[in-house]
Design a protein around this motif. Structure first.
Motif, short mmCIF file in Angstrom:
data_model
loop_
_atom_site.label_atom_id
_atom_site.label_comp_id
_atom_site.label_asym_id
_atom_site.label_seq_id
_atom_site.Cartn_x
_atom_site.Cartn_y
_atom_site.Cartn_z
N ARG A 131 0.84 -1.20 0.00
CA ARG A 131 0.00 0.00 0.00
C ARG A 131 0.88 1.26 0.00
O ARG A 131 0.39 2.35 -0.26
N PHE A 132 2.17 1.06 0.28
CA PHE A 132 3.11 2.19 0.29
C PHE A 132 3.92 2.22 -1.01
O PHE A 132 5.14 2.22 -1.00
N ILE A 133 3.20 2.22 -2.13
CA ILE A 133 3.84 2.38 -3.43
C ILE A 133 3.12 3.50 -4.18
O ILE A 133 1.97 3.84 -3.86
N SER A 134 3.78 4.06 -5.17
CA SER A 134 3.24 5.22 -5.87
C SER A 134 1.86 4.95 -6.46
O SER A 134 0.94 5.76 -6.32
N GLY A 135 1.70 3.80 -7.12
CA GLY A 135 0.44 3.53 -7.79
C GLY A 135 -0.75 3.50 -6.86
O GLY A 135 -1.80 4.08 -7.14
N VAL A 136 -0.62 2.82 -5.73
CA VAL A 136 -1.73 2.71 -4.78
C VAL A 136 -2.02 4.06 -4.15
O VAL A 136 -3.19 4.44 -3.95
N ARG A 137 -0.99 4.82 -3.84
CA ARG A 137 -1.20 6.17 -3.29
C ARG A 137 -1.91 7.06 -4.31
O ARG A 137 -2.76 7.88 -3.95
N ARG A 138 -1.58 6.91 -5.59
CA ARG A 138 -2.26 7.68 -6.63
C ARG A 138 -3.74 7.30 -6.73
O ARG A 138 -4.60 8.17 -6.92
N LEU A 139 -4.03 6.01 -6.62
CA LEU A 139 -5.43 5.58 -6.67
C LEU A 139 -6.23 6.23 -5.55
O LEU A 139 -7.33 6.76 -5.78
N GLY A 286 0.10 12.59 -9.62
CA GLY A 286 1.03 11.73 -8.90
C GLY A 286 0.69 11.66 -7.43
O GLY A 286 -0.25 12.30 -6.96
N PRO A 287 1.44 10.88 -6.68
CA PRO A 287 1.19 10.78 -5.24
C PRO A 287 1.44 12.11 -4.55
O PRO A 287 2.29 12.90 -4.98
N GLU A 288 0.69 12.36 -3.51
CA GLU A 288 0.80 13.65 -2.80
C GLU A 288 2.08 13.73 -1.99
O GLU A 288 2.69 14.80 -1.89
N HIS A 289 2.52 12.60 -1.42
CA HIS A 289 3.70 12.61 -0.56
C HIS A 289 4.67 11.52 -1.05
O HIS A 289 4.42 10.33 -0.84
N ASP A 290 5.78 11.92 -1.64
CA ASP A 290 6.73 10.96 -2.20
C ASP A 290 7.31 10.03 -1.13
O ASP A 290 7.60 8.87 -1.41
N GLU A 291 7.45 10.54 0.09
CA GLU A 291 8.06 9.72 1.14
C GLU A 291 7.19 8.51 1.50
O GLU A 291 7.65 7.59 2.19
N GLU A 292 5.94 8.48 1.03
CA GLU A 292 5.04 7.38 1.32
C GLU A 292 5.04 6.32 0.22
O GLU A 292 4.19 5.43 0.22
N THR A 293 5.99 6.37 -0.71
CA THR A 293 5.93 5.52 -1.90
C THR A 293 7.12 4.57 -2.05
O THR A 293 7.38 4.07 -3.14
N HIS A 294 7.82 4.30 -0.97
CA HIS A 294 9.03 3.50 -1.07
C HIS A 294 8.90 2.14 -0.39
O HIS A 294 9.88 1.60 0.14
N ASP A 302 7.27 4.98 8.86
CA ASP A 302 6.00 5.31 9.51
C ASP A 302 5.95 4.70 10.92
O ASP A 302 5.49 5.33 11.87
N PHE A 303 6.43 3.48 11.04
CA PHE A 303 6.50 2.78 12.33
C PHE A 303 7.42 3.51 13.30
O PHE A 303 7.06 3.78 14.46
N ILE A 304 8.60 3.88 12.83
CA ILE A 304 9.57 4.58 13.68
C ILE A 304 9.03 5.95 14.11
O ILE A 304 9.16 6.36 15.27
N ALA A 305 8.40 6.65 13.17
CA ALA A 305 7.83 7.96 13.49
C ALA A 305 6.74 7.85 14.56
O ALA A 305 6.62 8.70 15.44
N ALA A 306 5.95 6.77 14.48
CA ALA A 306 4.87 6.59 15.45
C ALA A 306 5.43 6.38 16.86
O ALA A 306 4.87 6.89 17.84
N ILE A 307 6.54 5.67 16.96
CA ILE A 307 7.15 5.46 18.28
C ILE A 307 7.62 6.79 18.86
O ILE A 307 7.43 7.08 20.04
N GLY A 308 8.19 7.62 18.00
CA GLY A 308 8.72 8.90 18.47
C GLY A 308 7.67 9.93 18.80
O GLY A 308 7.85 10.76 19.69
N THR A 309 6.54 9.89 18.07
CA THR A 309 5.52 10.94 18.22
C THR A 309 4.28 10.50 18.98
O THR A 309 3.50 11.34 19.43
N GLY A 310 4.08 9.20 19.10
CA GLY A 310 2.87 8.71 19.73
C GLY A 310 1.70 8.62 18.77
O GLY A 310 0.61 8.15 19.14
N LYS A 311 1.91 9.03 17.52
CA LYS A 311 0.86 8.95 16.51
C LYS A 311 0.68 7.50 16.07
O LYS A 311 1.66 6.75 15.93
N ARG A 312 -0.55 7.10 15.84
CA ARG A 312 -0.83 5.73 15.44
C ARG A 312 -0.28 5.45 14.04
O ARG A 312 -0.58 6.19 13.10
#
Length: 344
Positions: A131-139, A286-294, A302-312
């Motif tokens: 789900r973290f690829i360009s095509g799915v994010r574009r959809l 194209g996808p809105e956020h390139d960092e979400e497409t790798h 995303d997992f690491i950021a959640a640990i640091g920020t408390g965001k789900r």
């Protein structure tokens, strides 16, 4: 923040995780692999040599390696049958866990892991990398734009013939459990709706080199009257589809098709007189956020950021269980020949 991590399961799939971490400077700087766990010490040692993990503690018992390393994280890359024991051990030891899919070998085990993560105050998420690829994010971005009106249907075809060898060829429900979950999860993400019910026919076609369930056809009912259909086979020799499936999104005003690779085509009704009104092309941004497409790297980030920020995290277990429920609902329907309601 800096995190120490144990990689549990050192087979071929683990290499994709390690390459993803190395490919992202932020991840490479913040994650140190301090332990490797595998039933085969030789397999773990070979992985350590290949990726320069000379300082990692190697062992066959996860509890022992956690105790020896005081790790913050466990990357769970074991076979599904071993997932519950690995994740529960890690959570109880105070580690956050990122698992391979599926998140559990049953819905009951999945629910128990959700409860355990809540009890321990630790994050358990799932590496739904597709789900973290360009095509799915574009959809998803295109559906949210309303360019083809209200979404009414998602239709996916998946036809390939990989000769893996190994555990997959001996699995029950191999297509549904090991591969179709990617498309199911992506469809749920694109629709942004809850799966409600499924009817599925599963077969192991003539000529299949898998023991069980290499082909399936499923119809899912999502909330808001959206229908998702899936047709797939892992023993379909000949002209293949993409690994990401071929997609057709149907809306109240038009359609979008995606070949699962680079080709997108969106059209709405034209203005031609007569029986069929023709079509007018619509741009697919194209996808809105390139960092979400790798892929793997984006899920891990995303997992690491959640640990640091408390965001789900997006693929937290309490959400991902709905994708797991789609799989087990399809399996139950195939076994019983009946429409099955999805309760997760």
């Amino acid at each position: 923040m800096k995190f120490s991590a144990i990689l549990c399961g050192c087979g071929a799939m683990s290499k994709g995780w390690l390459r993803a971490i190395a490919s992202n400077p932020l991840l490479a700087d913040s994650i140190t692999i301090v332990g490797l766990v595998d039933l085969s010490r030789e397999t773990a040692e070979k992985l350590a040599t290949e990726f320069g993990l000379d300082g990692a503690v190697i062992g066959s018992d996860l509890s022992d390696v956690i105790a020896a390393t005081k790790a913050d994280l466990v990357f769970d890359i074991v076979i599904p049958a071993a997932r519950y024991d690995v994740v529960s051990t890690a959570l109880k030891a105070g580690c956050h866990v990122l698992s391979e899919k599926p998140m559990a070998a049953s819905l009951a085990e999945g629910a128990a892991l959700i409860d355990l993560a809540a009890e321990t105050g630790r994050i358990h998420a799932v590496i739904q990398n597709r789900r973290f690829i360009s095509g799915v994010r574009r959809l998803r971005r295109f559906v949210d734009s309303g360019a083809i009106g209200e979404l009414t249907g998602i239709h996916c075809d998946f036809f390939l013939a990989p000769h893996f060898g190994g555990f997959r060829e001996e699995m029950d429900n191999v297509l549904l459990l090991d591969m179709a979950i990617h498309t199911f999860d992506a469809a749920r993400y694109v629709a942004d709706r809850k799966p409600l019910a499924v009817y599925c026919v599963e077969r192991n076609p003539k000529g299949s080199w898998y023991r069980h369930g290499a082909a399936a056809n499923a119809i899912f009912e999502f909330s808001d009257d959206i229908v998702f259909t899936y047709r797939g086979s892992w023993c379909a020799e000949g002209e293949r589809t993409s690994w990401e499936s071929q997609w057709r999104l149907v809306g109240s005003k038009g359609m979008l098709t995606w070949d699962g690779e680079e080709s997108f085509k969106a059209t709405v009704a034209g203005e031609e007189p007569g029986l069929l009104h023709g079509t007018a092309a619509v741009n697919v941004p194209g996808p809105e956020h390139d960092e979400e497409t790798h892929g793997h790297a984006s899920v891990i980030a995303d997992f690491i950021a959640a640990i640091g920020t408390g965001k789900r995290p997006e693929t937290v277990n309490s959400d991902n269980i709905r994708s797991l429920a789609m799989v087990f609902g399809a399996i139950e329907s195939a076994k019983t020949g009946r429409r099955v309601e999805i309760s997760a």
